[in-house]
Design a protein around this motif. Structure first.
Motif, short mmCIF file in Angstrom:
data_model
loop_
_atom_site.label_atom_id
_atom_site.label_comp_id
_atom_site.label_asym_id
_atom_site.label_seq_id
_atom_site.Cartn_x
_atom_site.Cartn_y
_atom_site.Cartn_z
N SER A 22 1.34 -1.20 -0.47
CA SER A 22 -0.14 0.19 0.27
C SER A 22 0.37 1.07 -0.20
N TYR A 23 0.06 2.36 -0.36
CA TYR A 23 0.86 3.34 -0.53
C TYR A 23 0.18 4.86 -0.06
N SER A 24 0.67 5.95 0.83
CA SER A 24 -0.11 6.55 0.95
C SER A 24 0.81 7.60 0.45
N ARG A 25 0.47 8.92 0.54
CA ARG A 25 1.14 10.46 0.32
C ARG A 25 0.54 11.24 1.24
N VAL A 26 1.19 11.78 2.17
CA VAL A 26 1.18 13.17 2.70
C VAL A 26 1.63 14.43 2.59
N GLN A 27 1.12 15.34 1.51
CA GLN A 27 1.64 17.06 1.86
C GLN A 27 1.40 17.24 2.42
N PHE A 28 2.44 17.75 3.52
CA PHE A 28 3.31 18.27 4.59
C PHE A 28 2.72 19.73 4.14
N THR A 29 2.16 20.58 4.93
CA THR A 29 1.61 22.21 5.07
C THR A 29 1.09 22.59 6.58
N PRO A 30 1.50 24.10 7.10
CA PRO A 30 1.89 24.61 8.05
C PRO A 30 0.49 24.60 8.28
N ASP A 31 -1.29 24.11 8.13
CA ASP A 31 -1.91 23.54 8.63
C ASP A 31 -2.30 22.99 9.39
N LEU A 32 -1.23 21.70 8.87
CA LEU A 32 -1.32 20.51 9.09
C LEU A 32 -1.27 19.73 11.65
N VAL A 33 -2.00 19.60 11.09
CA VAL A 33 -2.44 19.12 12.73
C VAL A 33 -2.29 17.20 12.54
N PRO A 34 -1.58 16.76 13.90
CA PRO A 34 -1.03 15.36 14.33
C PRO A 34 -1.47 14.60 13.56
N ALA A 35 -3.44 14.64 14.09
CA ALA A 35 -4.37 13.18 13.89
C ALA A 35 -4.67 13.48 12.48
N ASP A 36 -3.23 14.51 11.35
CA ASP A 36 -3.44 13.93 10.01
C ASP A 36 -3.26 13.53 9.26
N LEU A 37 -1.65 12.61 10.17
CA LEU A 37 -0.98 11.84 9.99
C LEU A 37 -1.04 10.57 10.67
N VAL A 38 -1.54 10.14 12.05
CA VAL A 38 -1.43 9.41 12.77
C VAL A 38 -2.86 8.80 12.70
N GLY A 39 -3.88 9.56 12.57
CA GLY A 39 -5.04 9.17 13.01
C GLY A 39 -6.05 9.81 14.45
N THR A 40 -6.95 9.58 14.44
CA THR A 40 -7.87 9.69 16.11
C THR A 40 -8.99 9.33 15.81
N ARG A 41 -9.44 9.75 17.15
CA ARG A 41 -11.04 9.18 17.49
C ARG A 41 -11.75 9.95 17.14
N VAL A 42 -12.80 9.60 16.48
CA VAL A 42 -13.79 10.18 15.95
C VAL A 42 -15.45 9.86 16.42
N TYR A 43 -16.05 10.76 17.31
CA TYR A 43 -17.63 10.43 17.82
C TYR A 43 -18.55 9.98 16.96
N ARG A 44 -19.21 9.06 17.62
CA ARG A 44 -20.13 9.33 16.26
C ARG A 44 -21.89 9.45 17.04
N PRO A 45 -22.50 10.30 16.42
CA PRO A 45 -23.66 10.83 17.13
C PRO A 45 -24.48 9.06 17.38
N ASP A 46 -24.92 8.92 16.27
CA ASP A 46 -25.84 7.69 16.05
C ASP A 46 -25.71 6.50 16.83
N THR A 47 -24.40 6.53 17.32
CA THR A 47 -24.02 5.55 18.31
C THR A 47 -23.81 5.68 19.78
N GLY A 48 -23.29 6.96 19.97
CA GLY A 48 -22.91 7.88 21.60
C GLY A 48 -21.51 6.88 21.39
N LYS A 49 -20.54 6.26 20.39
CA LYS A 49 -19.23 6.08 20.81
C LYS A 49 -17.69 6.57 19.93
N PHE A 50 -17.18 6.09 20.32
CA PHE A 50 -15.90 7.01 19.30
C PHE A 50 -15.37 5.74 18.96
N ASP A 51 -15.29 6.33 17.70
CA ASP A 51 -13.93 5.99 16.59
C ASP A 51 -12.87 5.80 16.35
#
Length: 355
Positions: free
Chosen positions: A72-101
């Protein structure tokens, strides 16, 4: 470690990797040294920093390499407005399930291209060390492993300073190699222009992820003798104590020399280069050819050197001239398992007799 015949496995690996290189060269003109070193870094399980002016096919090379080698291959264009979660990922709250994915980021790929890495601020650059060193990411207290093989190939432009954030020395040290990408020759550039007039070549996948793992194991069967290890250590030590090697004039030029990652990386990379050259042991030429790529970014030059326009490569050239190369040395041989407990020393992944 593989149980296959080491000689046969190395021959198979060399043939397959040469075929892959030939396929890549259907797209990339010239840059033979860069292509060879990218393969070396991949099989040595190291990461690469590519430095060169725009338009030298750095991004295209990495993309083509991933297409030919599989995975697999992925490309990340580094820019001044990038945040760490844009690289490694993050937890996202799902209102429909009330849980974090957990949403995993683009670093979860075999080949990760960090394009213009010096355009992102320090907080983003600092998100890379864990995944580069430990091949894992921790999100919300849970650790996730990245795919294997895993290699980060970062690019940066050396001619711009506005809007850039130079990588700190501690992070640069985590790259196995810093490869300087130069302009092509006139003939190569003419070939590039000619190819731009027709449809780009479609490359074929030559290898699989499983085969890359096997060929990494093949590189680990390449023998390293004590004198070769000593030569790598001497080269690194000469960047810290040049006067010890008859170069007192370099004392004021080098603020800090190469870290221990330098000789470790040099020996591991030399094993792969020896494999590509069809040998079952590391020679001094392998380390000399790779020394600048492995050590140049691990040296911190003094103000005197920077003010006089002295480069790390110029200093390394003097160091390699001053440090004696190993002569014909006895290759280390495998030691029976029962001797490991008796205190046998291990060099380059191969046991060596104690004493």
């Amino acid at each position: 470690m593989t149980t296959e015949n080491p000689n046969e496995l190395r021959a198979e690996a060399r043939e397959a990797l040469q075929e892959a290189l030939h396929e890549i060269k259907r797209v990339i003109v010239g840059q033979d040294a860069m292509l060879e070193r990218l393969l070396v870094s991949l099989l040595a399980r190291g990461h690469v920093l590519l430095e060169g002016v725009p338009g030298l096919a750095k991004t295209l090379t990495v993309k083509t390499l991933a297409s030919v080698l599989g995975g697999s291959y992925s490309r990340v264009q580094f820019t001044p407005d990038l945040v760490p979660a844009d690289l490694v990922g993050t937890r996202v709250y799902r209102p429909d399930t009330g849980k974090f994915d957990t949403e995993l980021g683009p670093v979860f790929a075999n080949f990760v291209l960090a394009d213009e890495i010096n355009r992102a601020p320090a907080k983003v650059q600092s998100a890379l060390p864990e995944v580069m060193q430990e091949t894992q990411v921790t999100i919300g207290g849970t650790t996730y492993k990245v795919p294997s093989p895993f290699i980060v190939m970062a690019t940066q432009n050396p001619i711009e300073s506005e809007g850039t954030y130079p990588l700190p020395e501690a992070q640069v040290d985590r790259f196995l190699m810093k490869i300087l990408v130069d302009y092509p020759s006139l003939g190569e550039e003419a070939a590039v222009v000619g190819r731009s007039l027709v449809e780009p070549a479609a490359v074929s996948k030559c290898l699989s992820v499983a085969e890359l793992d096997r060929y990494t194991a093949a590189a680990q069967t390449v023998l390293v003798d004590r004198e070769a290890i000593g030569y790598a250590v001497d080269l690194a030590d000469a960047t810290r104590n040049p006067a010890r090697y008859g170069l007192p004039e370099l004392e004021t030029m080098i603020e800090y020399g190469a870290s221990p990652r330098g000789p470790i990386g040099l020996v591991q990379a030399a094993r792969v280069l020896a494999l590509l050259r069809g040998r079952g042991h590391v020679a001094a030429d392998d380390m000399r050819d790779l020394a600048a790529d492995v050590l140049r970014h691990r040296m911190v030059l003094s103000y005197d050197a920077l003010s006089e326009g002295v480069t790390a490569d110029e200093l390394l050239e003097q160091i390699m001239t001053a440090v004696s190369e190993p002569g014909a040395a006895h290759l280390t041989r495998p030691v029976p398992a029962d001797r490991h407990a008796a205190g046998g020393r291990v060099f380059g992944g191969r046991p060596a007799a104690a004493g």
